[in-house]
Design an enzyme around this catalytic site. Sequence first.
Site, PDB file in Angstrom:
ATOM      1  N   LYS A  93       1.211  -0.744   0.843  1.00  0.00           N
ATOM      2  CA  LYS A  93       0.090  -0.076   0.102  1.00  0.00           C
ATOM      3  C   LYS A  93       0.684   1.419  -0.065  1.00  0.00           C
ATOM      4  O   LYS A  93       1.529   1.024   0.570  1.00  0.00           O
ATOM      5  CB  LYS A  93      -1.224  -0.050   1.383  1.00  0.00           C
ATOM      6  CG  LYS A  93      -0.442  -0.113   2.740  1.00  0.00           C
ATOM      7  CD  LYS A  93      -0.906  -0.015   4.024  1.00  0.00           C
ATOM      8  CE  LYS A  93      -0.697  -0.220   5.073  1.00  0.00           C
ATOM      9  NZ  LYS A  93      -1.543  -0.061   6.180  1.00  0.00           N
TER      10      LYS A  93
ATOM     11  N   TYR B 144      15.613  31.415   0.251  1.00  0.00           N
ATOM     12  CA  TYR B 144      14.626  31.485   1.548  1.00  0.00           C
ATOM     13  C   TYR B 144      15.110  31.780   2.895  1.00  0.00           C
ATOM     14  O   TYR B 144      15.900  30.712   3.829  1.00  0.00           O
ATOM     15  CB  TYR B 144      13.409  30.812   1.278  1.00  0.00           C
ATOM     16  CG  TYR B 144      12.397  31.078   0.143  1.00  0.00           C
ATOM     17  CD1 TYR B 144      12.300  31.725  -0.392  1.00  0.00           C
ATOM     18  CD2 TYR B 144      12.359  29.062  -0.474  1.00  0.00           C
ATOM     19  CE1 TYR B 144      11.353  32.301  -1.992  1.00  0.00           C
ATOM     20  CE2 TYR B 144      11.806  29.413  -1.423  1.00  0.00           C
ATOM     21  CZ  TYR B 144      11.529  30.200  -2.465  1.00  0.00           C
ATOM     22  OH  TYR B 144      11.411  29.611  -3.612  1.00  0.00           O
TER      23      TYR B 144
END
Length: 366
Positions: A35, A253
């Site tokens: 999964k 940033y």
Amino acid sequence: MTPRVIAEIHLAHLHANLQALARHAGSSHVLLPIKANAYGHSAALVAQHTSDWKLIWGYAVAAPEEALEILPLTRKPVVLFTPSALDESAQLARMGVRLTISSLEELLYLPAGSRIHLKVNTGMNRLGMRPEEVVRVAQTAQHRGVIVEGVFSHFASADAPEPESARQQLALFREVRASLEQAGLPGLIYHMSNSAGIEAFGPEAAFNLIRPGIAAYGFTTRPEAGVPLKPVMRLMARIGYLHTMHPGEKVSYGELWTAQRETLVATLQIGYADGYPRSATGHARARLGSDWRDIIGRICMDQCMMDVTGLKAQVGDYVEVMGFDQVTATDLAPHANTIEYEVLTGINARRVQYRAIPAPEHVQIP
């Protein structure tokens, strides 16, 4: 197009992990969870390359879309662990998906010939029928021509230092098995142990199948268990740009990092949109060749920067940002205030090219 990020999947490591877990559990068969894109490792790649492995009984998925992706890739059972929409369940069953059934209502939508696994709620309280309901649902399935292939439950806290509640769950599941056998329903497949259950209880909770999720991909839930595991994935990012920063200049940033000297900077084509955690800013390291260097400045959405001063770096080279031995998901997770599961499943499959590393000839697979 030239891949920006490459995920190398080491098949020999995966096989060694499954063997080690099976030995620890005294069990030779695995229901392998793939999964969430095989915990970030590519469900399609894992299914394609492991479908002939004898120790794998089948594959477990969490969504109908995952089941439909895997069905054409293997002849082994594919078990859907979560409920599908009731009006879709019959179609999935006809296509060969093994369905999880948690209630009588879910059962009534299925045609004869469907194969199901009954989910028992022993304490997780997420899915599953109560233990006292299991025999009635199983008998109703028989009367309707629905094949009860397996019965399972799930540990809530087998990774706890003192897993007493997990022991209570295990005892309750054993009672369910006994009640089904007494009701004339022998020969069913029973499974309960996830990674933590395998490591905590070994053969005591193995039943017919084990379900190693995170452990299959190389990460332990109980280091004290001593199961030898190796990370299965190495994540490589392409150098997209090189430039020199002068002393006093800042990068990225927030201007968190300032060059103290002439610094050769490599801009790597990986960022938090690819699953490389932004919160690892200030902690992350990457390897070019044999040299580990700092990721400098804020990790951006699509890129991050690395100090490669003194190294033979070129645009187009690939840098290891998560490895088999160093800087694994275990190292990245604490910086992101999370766990290995979230780091691995956060890898963006649409931005990553997966490549299998075949097992060497001396490794016997299957």
